[in-house]
Design a protein around this motif. Structure first.
Motif, PDB file in Angstrom:
ATOM      1  N   ARG A  21       0.810  -1.209   0.000  1.00 24.02           N
ATOM      2  CA  ARG A  21       0.000   0.000   0.000  1.00 24.02           C
ATOM      3  C   ARG A  21       0.848   1.265   0.000  1.00 24.02           C
ATOM      4  O   ARG A  21       0.670   2.175   0.824  1.00 24.02           O
ATOM      5  N   MET A  22       1.794   1.324  -0.907  1.00 24.51           N
ATOM      6  CA  MET A  22       2.589   2.533  -1.066  1.00 24.51           C
ATOM      7  C   MET A  22       1.648   3.657  -1.499  1.00 24.51           C
ATOM      8  O   MET A  22       0.705   3.437  -2.263  1.00 24.51           O
ATOM      9  N   ALA A  23       1.924   4.852  -1.027  1.00 19.67           N
ATOM     10  CA  ALA A  23       0.990   5.963  -1.237  1.00 19.67           C
ATOM     11  C   ALA A  23       0.745   6.274  -2.711  1.00 19.67           C
ATOM     12  O   ALA A  23      -0.387   6.531  -3.117  1.00 19.67           O
ATOM     13  N   GLU A  24       1.817   6.220  -3.512  1.00 22.64           N
ATOM     14  CA  GLU A  24       1.674   6.719  -4.883  1.00 22.64           C
ATOM     15  C   GLU A  24       0.723   5.863  -5.722  1.00 22.64           C
ATOM     16  O   GLU A  24      -0.229   6.401  -6.300  1.00 22.64           O
ATOM     17  N   PRO A  25       0.934   4.527  -5.805  1.00 23.44           N
ATOM     18  CA  PRO A  25      -0.010   3.740  -6.617  1.00 23.44           C
ATOM     19  C   PRO A  25      -1.427   3.695  -6.035  1.00 23.44           C
ATOM     20  O   PRO A  25      -2.404   3.729  -6.794  1.00 23.44           O
ATOM     21  N   VAL A  26      -1.549   3.640  -4.706  1.00 20.05           N
ATOM     22  CA  VAL A  26      -2.902   3.558  -4.123  1.00 20.05           C
ATOM     23  C   VAL A  26      -3.646   4.876  -4.356  1.00 20.05           C
ATOM     24  O   VAL A  26      -4.836   4.880  -4.697  1.00 20.05           O
ATOM     25  N   ALA A  27      -2.946   6.002  -4.228  1.00 21.38           N
ATOM     26  CA  ALA A  27      -3.598   7.290  -4.487  1.00 21.38           C
ATOM     27  C   ALA A  27      -4.056   7.362  -5.938  1.00 21.38           C
ATOM     28  O   ALA A  27      -5.175   7.812  -6.225  1.00 21.38           O
ATOM     29  N   ASP A  28      -3.216   6.892  -6.852  1.00 19.11           N
ATOM     30  CA  ASP A  28      -3.613   6.913  -8.267  1.00 19.11           C
ATOM     31  C   ASP A  28      -4.854   6.060  -8.503  1.00 19.11           C
ATOM     32  O   ASP A  28      -5.758   6.443  -9.245  1.00 19.11           O
ATOM     33  N   LEU A  29      -4.890   4.899  -7.852  1.00 17.61           N
ATOM     34  CA  LEU A  29      -6.053   4.020  -7.987  1.00 17.61           C
ATOM     35  C   LEU A  29      -7.314   4.732  -7.483  1.00 17.61           C
ATOM     36  O   LEU A  29      -8.362   4.715  -8.137  1.00 17.61           O
ATOM     37  N   MET A  30      -7.192   5.375  -6.334  1.00 12.72           N
ATOM     38  CA  MET A  30      -8.371   6.031  -5.760  1.00 12.72           C
ATOM     39  C   MET A  30      -8.837   7.189  -6.633  1.00 12.72           C
ATOM     40  O   MET A  30     -10.039   7.407  -6.808  1.00 12.72           O
ATOM     41  N   TRP A  77       9.035  -0.949  -1.554  1.00 17.13           N
ATOM     42  CA  TRP A  77       9.046  -1.377  -0.172  1.00 17.13           C
ATOM     43  C   TRP A  77      10.332  -2.134   0.115  1.00 17.13           C
ATOM     44  O   TRP A  77      10.803  -2.899  -0.715  1.00 17.13           O
ATOM     45  N   VAL A  78      10.886  -1.931   1.292  1.00 17.68           N
ATOM     46  CA  VAL A  78      12.104  -2.653   1.666  1.00 17.68           C
ATOM     47  C   VAL A  78      11.819  -3.674   2.769  1.00 17.68           C
ATOM     48  O   VAL A  78      12.047  -4.857   2.608  1.00 17.68           O
ATOM     49  N   GLY A  86       4.171  15.578  -8.476  1.00 19.27           N
ATOM     50  CA  GLY A  86       4.302  14.243  -9.076  1.00 19.27           C
ATOM     51  C   GLY A  86       5.491  13.456  -8.572  1.00 19.27           C
ATOM     52  O   GLY A  86       6.022  12.592  -9.276  1.00 19.27           O
ATOM     53  N   TRP A  87       5.912  13.745  -7.341  1.00 20.73           N
ATOM     54  CA  TRP A  87       7.060  13.044  -6.769  1.00 20.73           C
ATOM     55  C   TRP A  87       6.611  11.902  -5.866  1.00 20.73           C
ATOM     56  O   TRP A  87       5.450  11.798  -5.488  1.00 20.73           O
ATOM     57  N   SER A  88       7.609  11.103  -5.476  1.00 20.49           N
ATOM     58  CA  SER A  88       7.382  10.096  -4.446  1.00 20.49           C
ATOM     59  C   SER A  88       7.275  10.800  -3.099  1.00 20.49           C
ATOM     60  O   SER A  88       7.597  11.987  -2.977  1.00 20.49           O
ATOM     61  N   GLN A  89       6.818  10.075  -2.108  1.00 22.76           N
ATOM     62  CA  GLN A  89       6.733  10.628  -0.757  1.00 22.76           C
ATOM     63  C   GLN A  89       7.129   9.570   0.258  1.00 22.76           C
ATOM     64  O   GLN A  89       6.913   8.381   0.053  1.00 22.76           O
ATOM     65  N   ALA A  90       7.727  10.033   1.355  1.00 24.75           N
ATOM     66  CA  ALA A  90       8.069   9.129   2.454  1.00 24.75           C
ATOM     67  C   ALA A  90       7.701   9.862   3.737  1.00 24.75           C
ATOM     68  O   ALA A  90       8.355  10.827   4.120  1.00 24.75           O
ATOM     69  N   LEU A 132       7.603  -0.274  12.443  1.00 22.33           N
ATOM     70  CA  LEU A 132       8.443   0.495  11.522  1.00 22.33           C
ATOM     71  C   LEU A 132       8.376  -0.107  10.123  1.00 22.33           C
ATOM     72  O   LEU A 132       8.312  -1.323   9.961  1.00 22.33           O
ATOM     73  N   GLN A 133       8.394   0.764   9.128  1.00 21.68           N
ATOM     74  CA  GLN A 133       8.438   0.297   7.745  1.00 21.68           C
ATOM     75  C   GLN A 133       9.573   1.022   7.027  1.00 21.68           C
ATOM     76  O   GLN A 133       9.721   2.235   7.192  1.00 21.68           O
ATOM     77  N   THR A 134      10.355   0.272   6.275  1.00 19.24           N
ATOM     78  CA  THR A 134      11.407   0.917   5.495  1.00 19.24           C
ATOM     79  C   THR A 134      11.029   0.860   4.020  1.00 19.24           C
ATOM     80  O   THR A 134      10.616  -0.180   3.518  1.00 19.24           O
ATOM     81  N   ILE A 135      11.151   2.001   3.359  1.00 18.30           N
ATOM     82  CA  ILE A 135      10.864   2.053   1.927  1.00 18.30           C
ATOM     83  C   ILE A 135      12.016   2.763   1.214  1.00 18.30           C
ATOM     84  O   ILE A 135      12.853   3.406   1.855  1.00 18.30           O
TER      85      ILE A 135
END
Ligand SMILES: Cc1cc2nc3c(=O)[nH]c(=O)nc-3n(C[C@H](O)[C@H](O)[C@H](O)COP(=O)(O)OP(=O)(O)OC[C@H]3O[C@@H](n4cnc5c(N)ncnc54)[C@H](O)[C@@H]3O)c2cc1C
Lengths: 433, 252
Positions: A68-77, A177-178, B140-144, B167-170
């Motif tokens: 659920r990374m923000a970028e693809p889910v936001a685009d879907l919504m 995701w890592v 149009g950028w990524s975000q963390a 915690l989540q690492t991306i």
């Protein structure tokens, strides 16, 4: 009016409590369509479809939604937004990550952490760490809202909405995701627990946080912490309660060695009963506490842990006082919950349940009523009716061999009714939580 | 790489907030104002990136009233190289909404072309937790978001995030927007000599109108009220008394 609700899905599993609470808030706005997005989420979608008030569930399964990374889910919504006046979600960290992005892409404001729905355009929310409550009216045509879960009751289950599989909206390829570092815990979830025991800087070390955890386990409570305790490394970040941590409103909140800074109060002052244990009688926490105890927590907390439940009926079901039974015989090792389940083990390994009570009309009420500290806990009950199925049909969801989420006290009540109605000897009551 | 750090002037976190008697908002006249604590953490992180040789310029930017100059001077005193003030309001009681702030920041991003925007995860006044995410969307950028660890390497940033479960690492592509959480670092205090030096660092002034951005609010504030007060409690004298009270209240 139509509402699109982003369900909270983690690794394919639906976070039922958060989602169900947002559904309650959303049903005040219109017909609710729930969106489940994940690498696999058909199970989550099927579960979301059982929430009352949900008209439809959209299930978007694609590897790009797995974390659920923000970028693809936001685009879907955004690709789905067209037909909806409201786009909402429970105010989890996940949704707080995604929803403002959705709002900006739609050129509308986001209303974060709403605590009440006044009408379709008007919402209440708290500002300044809960020092003020603002009522805001949106002039946007699409309203993007996240709901503070602690202020809404969970929608009940029993509905059966249609589930529709939908395609993915494409991968913007901006992030990946890592890893996740999630500590597994048997304790109830902080934001939905009936009891929360929190420790602050006064606890002094990670080691001594065990004192807090022991009290929590005795009460089947979640463990919370102040920012100072988290910053100092005594407690993990996901335990932080407050303005910038989690907002909780349990029936009972016990603050130990916490001064009561406004940022902490913001996360717990709507709890039903607040207990403060602090050695400084001037500590501001006492101003919000229903019961304050001016004491050294290293004395008071273990004493409280020890004394809790001493006069209650013993969990082994003997009906003698706990202190005169298993407690004095040394069979009890500190956690009432563990002890209880150890005395009533589930032997069927195909079921993910914690315990089994053999029930019949004589023992049922008694067995269920022996553990008052469970009473506010929500347990999942499965009554496997191995006897008469006519009875199963007659008595509603409990005997339909399905899982139900109910407070334990309620379970006792329902079970009592069943007992009086004449449960066959061959019934097992399975429960987990 | 250039790092842009948006900073907000907010009521100091130690000040007791008072709701105006007429329900017209929170009283901000003559109260101590400071930099939003999360933004201090963002400024600190940007300076550390510069000190580590990973960034070559730190630009602080604030959107709001003229008085936000003070906030920018604080950022400069901490170690930012220069500052940009986008004047978007003349009344200190007027809070510019995250969407409008994000639009103005997007303009600044276009002009400045930073490789990284570091901002606070939320402002402690409106508690919206939105500006960074909105900015990322608009450019149009990524975000963390909610970062407790940021590791910038080549054209990527590895970010550990504080989330509900732990915690989540991306890993995100640069340029990116990172919003920072409490555990990322402990911001430094500006030394007196640095405060003096900050007065001479460049501070550009722009206006929202100059950027052609409409900052009219989308959310109309109908009322602002005091939260319900809790009834006064009691002090118990022993654990036994506490247990008794809790039993009476049906809490245990
Ligand atoms: C931007 C920002 C966001 C923040 N967000 C949060 C948040 O979300 N949640 C949060 O909690 N805080 C938050 N804070 C921090 C908050 O301002 C306080 O600093 C913090 O809550 C203090 O934690 P504490 O009460 O554990 O520590 P302290 O204030 O140090 O209090 C410790 C208390 O323990 C008592 N004590 C010590 N030893 C004993 C003992 N042996 N027995 C009994 N009592 C003892 C002391 O009397 C004292 O009252 C935030 C601050 C900022 C600036």
């Amino acid at each position: 009016m139509a509402v699109l609700l982003l369900a909270e899905v983690n690794d394919g599993a639906l976070a039922m409590d958060a989602t169900a609470k947002a559904v309650t808030a959303a049903t005040a706005l219109g017909d609710v369509t729930v969106l489940c997005a994940g690498a696999t989420c058909s199970e989550a979608a099927a579960q979301a479809a059982t929430l009352f008030g949900v008209a439809k569930v959209l299930c978007a399964e694609d590897a790009i939604y797995s974390k659920r990374m923000a970028e693809p889910v936001a685009d879907l919504m955004v690709s789905l937004a067209g037909e909806f006046e409201h786009i909402v979600a429970p105010a989890t960290t996940d949704a707080k990550n995604i929803m403002p992005r959705v709002a900006a892409l739609l050129d509308v404001m986001v209303i974060s952490d709403a605590t009440a729905v006044v009408d379709g355009a008007t919402f209440e929310r708290s500002i300044y760490a809960g020092n003020a409550i603002q009522t805001v009216q949106s002039s946007d045509t699409t309203r993007v809202v996240t709901f503070r879960t602690s202020t809404f009751d969970a929608a009940p289950t029993g509905g059966s909405a249609v589930v529709e599989a939908i395609g993915a909206a494409g991968d913007p390829g901006l992030s990946s995701w890592v890893e996740d570092k999630v500590a597994a815990s048997d304790r109830p979830e902080l934001t939905s627990a009936g009891v929360v025991v929190s420790g602050g800087r006064g606890v002094g070390s990670e080691e001594d946080f065990k004192i807090i955890e022991a009290l929590a386990d005795k009460l089947n409570a979640a463990v919370g912490a102040s920012r100072a305790a988290v910053d100092s490394g005594y407690a993990p970040n996901d335990w932080q309660v407050g303005q910038t941590g989690k907002v909780v409103a349990p029936d009972l909140y016990i603050a130990c060695g916490i001064s009561g800074a406004i940022q902490h109060l913001a996360g717990m002052k709507d709890s039903k009963i607040i207990v403060a244990i602090n050695k400084d009688e001037e500590a501001p926490i006492f101003q919000v506490a229903d019961f304050g105890l001016v004491a050294d927590l290293f004395d008071a907390v273990p004493e409280l842990t020890e004394k809790l439940g001493r006069n209650d009926p013993c969990p082994c079901g003997s009906l003698r006082k706990f202190k005169a039974c298993c407690m004095s015989s040394g069979k009890y090792d500190g956690s009432l919950r563990d002890y209880f389940f150890a005395s009533n083990p589930c032997t069927d390994s195909s079921l993910s349940v914690y315990g089994v009570l053999k029930i019949n009309k004589y023992c049922l009420e008694r067995s269920l009523c022996v553990i008052p500290s469970f009473w506010n806990t929500t347990v999942e009950i499965l009554l496997v009716n191995t006897g008469s199925s006519a009875l199963a049909e007659k008595n509603g969801p409990f005997v339909k061999c399905g899982f139900c989420s109910v407070p334990f006290s309620k379970a006792a009540e329902i079970a009592g009714t069943l007992a009086r109605a004449g449960v066959p000897d061959s019934c097992d009551l399975l429960f987990s939580y | 790489m250039k790092v842009l750090v948006p900073v907000k002037r907010v009521i100091d976190y130690n000040v007791k907030v008072r709701v105006k008697a007429d329900g017209g908002g929170v009283d901000l006249a003559n109260v101590k104002m400071s930099m939003n604590p999360f933004d201090e953490i963002a400024v600190e992180e940007a300076i550390r990136l510069k000190e580590a040789g990973k960034a070559d310029e730190v630009v602080a930017v604030s959107v709001g009233v003229k008085q936000a100059q003070e906030t920018l001077r604080t950022a400069l005193a901490m170690g930012a190289d220069r500052a940009i003030l986008v004047v978007a309001a003349d009344d200190v009681h007027k809070d510019i909404e995250p969407l409008a702030v994000a639009k103005l920041l997007a303009k600044v991003v276009q002009e400045e072309q930073p490789g990284l925007v570091l901002c606070g995860k939320q402002a402690i006044d409106n508690d919206m937790n939105a500006t960074g995410q909105m900015l990322a969307a608009l450019v149009g950028w990524s975000q963390a978001t909610f970062a407790s660890e940021v590791d910038v390497k080549d054209d990527k940033a590895k970010v550990t995030r504080e989330v509900d479960g732990g915690l989540q690492t991306i890993e995100v592509n640069l340029p990116t927007v990172v919003t920072v959480d409490l555990r990322l670092n402990e911001p430094r205090y500006a030394s007196l000599p640095n405060i003096m030096k900050a007065k001479k660092k460049p501070l550009d002034e722009k206006t929202a109108a100059g950027y052609g951005v409409d900052v009219a609010p989308r959310l109309n504030v109908i009322s602002t009220a005091e939260p319900a007060q809790r009834a006064a409690g009691i002090i118990v004298s022993s654990v036994d008394e506490l247990l008794g009270k809790l039993k009476d209240a049906g809490a245990v």
